[in-house]
Scaffold this motif. Structure first.
Motif, mmCIF file in Angstrom:
data_model
loop_
_atom_site.group_PDB
_atom_site.id
_atom_site.type_symbol
_atom_site.label_atom_id
_atom_site.label_comp_id
_atom_site.label_asym_id
_atom_site.label_seq_id
_atom_site.Cartn_x
_atom_site.Cartn_y
_atom_site.Cartn_z
ATOM 1 N N ASP A 5 -11.800 -3.076 5.666
ATOM 2 C CA ASP A 5 -11.252 -2.802 4.112
ATOM 3 C C ASP A 5 -10.260 -3.952 3.768
ATOM 4 O OD1 ASP A 5 -13.088 -0.731 4.030
ATOM 5 O OD2 ASP A 5 -11.226 0.667 4.677
ATOM 6 N N GLN A 29 -8.405 12.087 -1.229
ATOM 7 C CA GLN A 29 -9.836 12.160 -0.870
ATOM 8 C C GLN A 29 -9.759 12.461 0.354
ATOM 9 O OE1 GLN A 29 -11.213 7.976 -1.944
ATOM 10 N NE2 GLN A 29 -11.721 8.422 -3.847
ATOM 11 N N LEU A 30 -8.971 11.842 1.299
ATOM 12 C CA LEU A 30 -9.260 12.442 2.786
ATOM 13 C C LEU A 30 -8.887 14.175 2.841
ATOM 14 C CD1 LEU A 30 -7.345 9.423 4.533
ATOM 15 C CD2 LEU A 30 -9.807 10.031 4.623
ATOM 16 N N LYS A 55 -11.512 -6.698 0.736
ATOM 17 C CA LYS A 55 -10.855 -6.378 -0.421
ATOM 18 C C LYS A 55 -10.002 -7.495 -0.829
ATOM 19 C CE LYS A 55 -8.289 -2.792 -2.812
ATOM 20 N NZ LYS A 55 -7.723 -1.753 -2.817
ATOM 21 N N TYR A 78 0.870 -1.255 -0.170
ATOM 22 C CA TYR A 78 0.175 -0.153 -0.111
ATOM 23 C C TYR A 78 1.044 1.293 -0.090
ATOM 24 C CZ TYR A 78 -3.718 3.185 1.275
ATOM 25 O OH TYR A 78 -4.524 4.249 1.360
ATOM 26 N N GLU A 96 -2.981 3.658 -5.076
ATOM 27 C CA GLU A 96 -4.140 3.538 -4.116
ATOM 28 C C GLU A 96 -4.032 4.375 -2.994
ATOM 29 O OE1 GLU A 96 -6.933 -0.126 -2.073
ATOM 30 O OE2 GLU A 96 -4.760 -0.476 -2.738
ATOM 31 N N GLU A 97 -2.831 4.365 -2.393
ATOM 32 C CA GLU A 97 -2.549 5.256 -1.121
ATOM 33 C C GLU A 97 -2.767 6.777 -1.466
ATOM 34 O OE1 GLU A 97 0.824 5.936 2.173
ATOM 35 O OE2 GLU A 97 1.542 6.190 0.291
ATOM 36 N N LYS A 132 -4.494 8.043 -3.970
ATOM 37 C CA LYS A 132 -5.827 8.398 -4.316
ATOM 38 C C LYS A 132 -6.634 8.438 -3.046
ATOM 39 C CE LYS A 132 -9.819 6.433 -6.262
ATOM 40 N NZ LYS A 132 -10.519 5.199 -6.923
ATOM 41 N N ASP A 133 -6.379 7.566 -2.113
ATOM 42 C CA ASP A 133 -7.077 7.755 -0.772
ATOM 43 C C ASP A 133 -6.614 8.887 -0.025
ATOM 44 O OD1 ASP A 133 -8.329 5.436 -1.314
ATOM 45 O OD2 ASP A 133 -6.736 4.224 0.039
ATOM 46 N N CYS A 179 -7.026 9.071 9.954
ATOM 47 C CA CYS A 179 -7.602 8.523 9.112
ATOM 48 C C CYS A 179 -6.883 7.621 7.811
ATOM 49 C CB CYS A 179 -8.839 9.267 8.488
ATOM 50 S SG CYS A 179 -9.889 10.146 9.440
ATOM 51 N N VAL A 180 -5.830 8.109 7.687
ATOM 52 C CA VAL A 180 -4.817 7.591 6.562
ATOM 53 C C VAL A 180 -4.574 5.992 7.191
ATOM 54 C CG1 VAL A 180 -2.584 8.519 7.186
ATOM 55 C CG2 VAL A 180 -3.176 7.832 4.822
ATOM 56 N N ASN A 228 -10.859 3.736 13.944
ATOM 57 C CA ASN A 228 -10.751 3.089 12.746
ATOM 58 C C ASN A 228 -10.134 1.758 12.769
ATOM 59 O OD1 ASN A 228 -11.283 5.796 11.251
ATOM 60 N ND2 ASN A 228 -9.299 6.449 12.134
#
Length: 253
Positions: free
Chosen positions: A235, A130-131, A239, A118, A123-124, A126-127, A145-146, A228
Motif C-alpha cells: 500500500d 471499514q475494518l 500509493k 497517517y 484516511e486513518e 476511514k480505514d 489489521c489496522v 500484513n
C-alpha cells in the motif's frame, strides 16, 4: 506473440483487467496497486521456483504500461486491442528497471514519515471504520489489521469508533460494545508478550535501537502482524511512489 496472447498463455485470460484481478471500472490508483501486488508475487527474486516468473513479470510490465496510459487504455477498452509497436512495449526495455522506477524501495524514514501523516488523519479514520464494519467490531482482529497501530493506540481508536456509532455512521456491534474485560486484558497481555519477543529477537540478531533494517523496525512495531507485512509495504509503495512514463499508439490483437 502479442501481449494479449502472452496473457492468455501465462495467466489463462487475455483480459488485461482480469490478470490484475480488477474490473474495467478500476481507478488509476487501483490499477497501480493491483499491478504492484500481482507483479510482486511473480517477481523473479521472490518466485525462484516458478520457471515462468521472469516472463510473467515482463508481461505484467507491458500490461501496466498499456493500462496506465489514458489513450492506450481507452482504445483497449473500446476495441480490445493494444499497440505492439509502441515504445512502452519495446522488447529492449528493462522491465525490472521500469518496476523499480515505479516502486522505489521504501526506507525506514518513509515509514516514520507515513506514520506521522497517517495517525489521526481522515484516511486513518476511514480505514478504521471499514475494518470495524468488516470484522463486526472484533477488536482483536481490528488491531491486528489496522495500519501503524499498536496496543497503545487502542483507547484512541476505540474513541473514534464510539463517536462514529453515536452519530449513526456505523452500527453498534455487540462484539465491540459488549466486549468483556477479560478479553481486553488477554489482548494487552498478548501484546506485552509479543513486544518482549520482538525485543529478544532484536538482541539475538545483534541489532541496536538505531539499526536501519526496515524489516526489524516493522517487526518491532507490528510483532503480531507479519501476515500484513507485505500488504503494508504494498500500500505504501503503490500509493506514494513515482508515476511512470506514457505512450500512445495502438494495434490489433
Amino acid at each position: 506473440m502479442g501481449l494479449l496472447d502472452q496473457c492468455q498463455e501465462l495467466f489463462k485470460t487475455a483480459n488485461l483487467y482480469e490478470v490484475l484481478g480488477i474490473t474495467k471500472e478500476a481507478t488509476e490508483a487501483e490499477i497501480r496497486r493491483s499491478y504492484y501486488k500481482v507483479s510482486l508475487k511473480v517477481h523473479p527474486d521472490r518466485a525462484p521456483d516458478d520457471p515462468q516468473a521472469t516472463e510473467k513479470f515482463q508481461v505484467l510490465g507491458k500490461l501496466y504500461a498499456v493500462l496506465s496510459d489514458k489513450e492506450q487504455r481507452a482504445v483497449y477498452d473500446e476495441q480490445g486491442v493494444v499497440d505492439e509497436e509502441s515504445d512502452s512495449l519495446s522488447q529492449d526495455r528493462c522491465w525490472e528497471d521500469y518496476w523499480r522506477l515505479l516502486f522505489p524501495r521504501i526506507t525506514k524514514q518513509d515509514i516514520i514519515d507515513f506514520e506521522k501523516q497517517y495517525r489521526s488523519s481522515d484516511e486513518e479514520r476511514k480505514d478504521l471504520l471499514q475494518l470495524y464494519v468488516k470484522h463486526q467490531g472484533d477488536m482483536d482482529v481490528i488491531l491486528t489489521c489496522v495500519l501503524c497501530g499498536s496496543q497503545e493506540d487502542e483507547p484512541r481508536l476505540a474513541d473514534i469508533i464510539w463517536a462514529a456509532i453515536k452519530n449513526g455512521e456505523v452500527e453498534e456491534f455487540p462484539a465491540f460494545a459488549q466486549e468483556s474485560g477479560k478479553k481486553k486484558r488477554a489482548r494487552r497481555k498478548r501484546a506485552d508478550r509479543e513486544r518482549k519477543e520482538a525485543e529478544e529477537m532484536q538482541k539475538e540478531m545483534g541489532l541496536g535501537q538505531e539499526d536501519d533494517s526496515l524489516m526489524t523496525m516493522i517487526k518491532q512495531r507490528h510483532a503480531s502482524r507479519e501476515q500484513n507485512f507485505n500488504s503494508f509495504l504494498s500500500d505504501l509503495e503503490a500509493k506514494y511512489s513515482k508515476k511512470g512514463g506514457k505512450s500512445s499508439k495502438r494495434a490489433k490483437k
